[in-house]
Scaffold this active site. Structure first.
Site, mmCIF file in Angstrom:
data_model
loop_
_atom_site.group_PDB
_atom_site.id
_atom_site.type_symbol
_atom_site.label_atom_id
_atom_site.label_comp_id
_atom_site.label_asym_id
_atom_site.label_seq_id
_atom_site.Cartn_x
_atom_site.Cartn_y
_atom_site.Cartn_z
ATOM 1 N N SER A 1 0.835 -1.204 0.000
ATOM 2 C CA SER A 1 0.000 0.000 0.000
ATOM 3 C C SER A 1 0.865 1.247 0.000
ATOM 4 C CB SER A 1 -0.845 -0.030 1.276
ATOM 5 O OG SER A 1 -1.459 1.209 1.493
ATOM 6 N N TYR B 1 -1.873 -0.571 10.655
ATOM 7 C CA TYR B 1 -2.135 -1.193 9.348
ATOM 8 C C TYR B 1 -0.938 -0.980 8.408
ATOM 9 C CZ TYR B 1 -3.729 -1.602 4.542
ATOM 10 O OH TYR B 1 -3.803 -1.924 3.204
ATOM 11 N N LYS C 1 2.189 -3.557 6.559
ATOM 12 C CA LYS C 1 2.634 -3.623 5.151
ATOM 13 C C LYS C 1 4.153 -3.417 5.080
ATOM 14 C CE LYS C 1 -1.408 -4.462 3.425
ATOM 15 N NZ LYS C 1 -1.738 -5.802 2.916
HETATM 16 P P1 NAD Z 1 -11.097 -6.955 1.101
HETATM 17 O O1 NAD Z 1 -11.334 -6.938 2.560
HETATM 18 O O2 NAD Z 1 -12.219 -6.574 0.202
HETATM 19 O O3 NAD Z 1 -10.570 -8.404 0.653
HETATM 20 C C1 NAD Z 1 -9.789 -9.220 1.484
HETATM 21 C C2 NAD Z 1 -10.353 -10.630 1.402
HETATM 22 O O4 NAD Z 1 -9.542 -11.480 2.202
HETATM 23 C C3 NAD Z 1 -11.790 -10.738 1.924
HETATM 24 O O5 NAD Z 1 -12.565 -11.474 1.003
HETATM 25 C C4 NAD Z 1 -11.635 -11.505 3.249
HETATM 26 O O6 NAD Z 1 -12.762 -12.306 3.507
HETATM 27 C C5 NAD Z 1 -10.366 -12.307 2.999
HETATM 28 N N1 NAD Z 1 -9.572 -12.638 4.211
HETATM 29 C C6 NAD Z 1 -9.159 -11.789 5.181
HETATM 30 N N2 NAD Z 1 -8.446 -12.451 6.099
HETATM 31 C C7 NAD Z 1 -8.397 -13.746 5.702
HETATM 32 C C8 NAD Z 1 -7.815 -14.919 6.230
HETATM 33 N N3 NAD Z 1 -7.146 -14.909 7.406
HETATM 34 N N4 NAD Z 1 -7.957 -16.085 5.560
HETATM 35 C C9 NAD Z 1 -8.628 -16.120 4.395
HETATM 36 N N5 NAD Z 1 -9.223 -15.048 3.849
HETATM 37 C C10 NAD Z 1 -9.102 -13.861 4.492
HETATM 38 O O7 NAD Z 1 -9.831 -6.022 0.824
HETATM 39 P P2 NAD Z 1 -9.313 -5.405 -0.552
HETATM 40 O O8 NAD Z 1 -9.710 -3.962 -0.602
HETATM 41 O O9 NAD Z 1 -9.656 -6.286 -1.673
HETATM 42 O O10 NAD Z 1 -7.737 -5.431 -0.270
HETATM 43 C C11 NAD Z 1 -6.932 -6.512 -0.697
HETATM 44 C C12 NAD Z 1 -5.505 -6.273 -0.274
HETATM 45 O O11 NAD Z 1 -5.052 -5.021 -0.786
HETATM 46 C C13 NAD Z 1 -5.293 -6.214 1.231
HETATM 47 O O12 NAD Z 1 -4.072 -6.845 1.537
HETATM 48 C C14 NAD Z 1 -5.215 -4.735 1.517
HETATM 49 O O13 NAD Z 1 -4.470 -4.468 2.670
HETATM 50 C C15 NAD Z 1 -4.516 -4.239 0.272
HETATM 51 N N6 NAD Z 1 -4.787 -2.811 -0.036
HETATM 52 C C16 NAD Z 1 -6.075 -2.386 -0.176
HETATM 53 C C17 NAD Z 1 -6.335 -1.033 -0.444
HETATM 54 C C18 NAD Z 1 -7.743 -0.518 -0.570
HETATM 55 O O14 NAD Z 1 -7.949 0.685 -0.487
HETATM 56 N N7 NAD Z 1 -8.744 -1.368 -0.793
HETATM 57 C C19 NAD Z 1 -5.259 -0.110 -0.581
HETATM 58 C C20 NAD Z 1 -3.959 -0.605 -0.454
HETATM 59 C C21 NAD Z 1 -3.728 -1.956 -0.186
HETATM 60 N N1 UFG Z 2 -12.061 12.007 3.086
HETATM 61 C C1 UFG Z 2 -13.031 12.934 3.450
HETATM 62 N N2 UFG Z 2 -14.146 12.486 4.061
HETATM 63 C C2 UFG Z 2 -14.366 11.171 4.366
HETATM 64 C C3 UFG Z 2 -13.362 10.213 3.980
HETATM 65 C C4 UFG Z 2 -12.226 10.687 3.351
HETATM 66 O O1 UFG Z 2 -12.881 14.128 3.213
HETATM 67 O O2 UFG Z 2 -15.396 10.839 4.955
HETATM 68 C C5 UFG Z 2 -10.844 12.462 2.400
HETATM 69 C C6 UFG Z 2 -9.560 12.179 3.176
HETATM 70 O O3 UFG Z 2 -9.296 13.219 4.103
HETATM 71 C C7 UFG Z 2 -8.541 12.082 2.039
HETATM 72 C C8 UFG Z 2 -9.361 11.514 0.862
HETATM 73 O O4 UFG Z 2 -10.723 11.767 1.190
HETATM 74 O O5 UFG Z 2 -8.115 13.370 1.667
HETATM 75 C C9 UFG Z 2 -9.170 10.005 0.691
HETATM 76 O O6 UFG Z 2 -9.427 9.349 1.927
HETATM 77 P P1 UFG Z 2 -9.594 7.749 2.017
HETATM 78 O O7 UFG Z 2 -9.951 7.445 3.431
HETATM 79 O O8 UFG Z 2 -10.536 7.284 0.958
HETATM 80 O O9 UFG Z 2 -8.168 7.209 1.618
HETATM 81 P P2 UFG Z 2 -6.749 7.455 2.296
HETATM 82 O O10 UFG Z 2 -5.882 8.100 1.268
HETATM 83 O O11 UFG Z 2 -6.850 8.131 3.588
HETATM 84 O O12 UFG Z 2 -6.285 5.955 2.604
HETATM 85 C C10 UFG Z 2 -6.341 4.944 1.604
HETATM 86 C C11 UFG Z 2 -6.621 3.596 2.260
HETATM 87 C C12 UFG Z 2 -5.458 3.173 3.081
HETATM 88 C C13 UFG Z 2 -4.210 3.220 2.268
HETATM 89 C C14 UFG Z 2 -4.021 4.586 1.683
HETATM 90 C C15 UFG Z 2 -2.830 4.634 0.776
HETATM 91 O O13 UFG Z 2 -7.752 3.673 3.071
HETATM 92 O O14 UFG Z 2 -5.648 1.843 3.480
HETATM 93 O O15 UFG Z 2 -5.160 4.931 0.888
HETATM 94 O O16 UFG Z 2 -2.948 3.635 -0.182
HETATM 95 F F1 UFG Z 2 -3.178 2.950 3.073
#
Ligand code: NAD
Ligand code: UFG
Length: 340
Positions: free
Chosen positions: A124, A148, A152
């Protein structure tokens, strides 16, 4: 080629399964359904007209992982399964260290045992902390701002040490910026449990009147209109980046780290305005104080992924807003008609 997708029924994993199937990979999924629904399997299969092999298993349970490797010859693993809420990680750090680190170690141990040493890690932009120079390149120092993000950073360190100990590993670390949007079929998308923390699911819930108001966190940042700027990337573009990364795993050894972002930053107000315009809806919002820990600006330099993976994001902010809204409306319909 047979690939294992952990967390393959979740938001990013499900879109990646679609792209992998469409590129003729055989796909095996392990997911414990802690943040997803089993109906996602049918929806992936409806989009692709192909089958996946599904294990309802938990990475904390070594025998669940063993079973997958005993029953399938896995060529590579894409590891999405993790807990992902920054907010929750502040309240329950042990849950995050356990699921994102201990359970990942269980998976890597099984991979060693079965001599399957090709691995893609969902990292991330959270690893960069708040002081990185924009746009952020992969060379920027890592410094997590919350548990979190720390998981990572540790995950990445662990993979570096693993590769240093055994050069047979082939590892790609992908640092995602802000994934939004949904598959254009409207069949799969993000389905947050409880109250979302992220901007786009909150916008779609205000648009669908599930909630009355969006709070915009701060309008006094040094940005184009004072609101926070992020690099939003369409989840389908992100998923396609994984197909390129799998190809990289098979063509080289080593450990490679890539930013997956568009290279462009948009402010919160720009997102709201674009969403309103392309979908012809009104988003009721109020400016409130900054959210603690938020950087003013965060966007990627995606040049390395372009150069080495031949990948770049293609979808526009308009596409992201349109597809997010289509998904939200379909989600609403499914809930109302009680069908999956
Ligand atoms: P998500 O929660 O939608 O998907 C994760 C999946 O993993 C879910 O289906 C959950 O049921 C499964 N899971 C969790 N723990 C488990 C376990 N112990 N055993 C088996 N299954 C398990 O999340 P996502 O948004 O698809 O994110 C996927 C990956 O990308 C994660 O590693 C997350 O940290 C990373 N990531 C996500 C974002 C974002 O904004 N969505 C940003 C940066 C990184
Ligand atoms: N924001 C608002 N109101 C809200 C939610 C968010 O104004 O209710 C703003 C935040 O202040 C930020 C932007 O919208 O400026 C994006 O916020 P998000 O919460 O959607 O995303 P972040 O950039 O804070 O964080 C995301 C993921 C993290 C990840 C990070 C970098 O949630 O897991 O991007 O990849 F680590």
């Amino acid at each position: 080629m047979k690939v294992l997708v952990t967390g393959g029924l979740g938001y990013i994993g499900s879109h990646t399964c679609v792209e992998l199937l469409q590129n003729n990979y055989e796909v095996v999924v392990i997911d414990n359904l802690s943040n997803s629904e089993v109906s996602v399997i049918t929806r992936i299969e409806t989009i692709t007209h192909k089958k996946i092999i599904f294990y309802n298993g938990d990475l904390s349970n070594k025998s669940d992982i063993q079973q997958v490797f005993q029953q399938n010859e896995i060529d590579a693993v894409l590891h999405f399964a993790a807990s992902k809420s920054v907010n929750e990680s502040l309240k329950k750090p042990l849950k995050y260290y356990k699921n994102n680190i201990s359970n990942m170690i269980n998976l890597l141990e099984a991979m060693m045992e079965f001599n399957a040493k090709k691995f893609i890690f969902s990292s991330s932009a959270a690893v960069y902390g708040s002081t990185a120079q924009q746009p952020i390149s992969e060379l920027a120092t890592t410094k997590a701002m919350n548990p979190y993000g720390e998981t990572k950073v540790i995950g990445e360190d662990l993979l570096n040490d693993l590769y240093a100990s055994d050069s047979e590993w082939s590892i790609v670390v992908l640092r995602y910026f802000n994934p939004i949007g949904a598959h254009e079929s409207g069949l799969i998308g993000e389905h947050p449990n409880g109250t979302p923390n992220n901007l786009m699911p909150l916008i779609t819930q205000v648009a669908s009147k599930k909630r009355s108001l969006l709070y915009v966190f701060g309008n006094d940042y040094n940005t184009i209109d004072g609101t926070g700027v992020r690099d939003y990337i369409h989840v389908v573009d992100l998923a396609k980046g994984h197909v390129s990364a799998v190809q990289k795993l098979f063509s080289t050894h080593g450990l490679h780290t890539y930013n997956l972002g568009t290279g462009e930053g948009y402010s919160v107000l720009e997102i709201i305005n674009t969403f309103e315009k392309v979908n012809n809806v009104n988003i009721h919002y109020e400016i409130v104080d900054r959210r603690a820990g938020d950087p003013a600006v965060c966007f990627a330099n995606p040049a390395k992924a372009k150069e080495e993976l031949d990948w770049s994001a293609e979808r526009t902010l308009e596409d992201m807003c349109r597809d997010s809204w289509r998904w939200e409306k379909n989600l609403e319909n499914r809930i109302l008609t009680n069908k999956n």
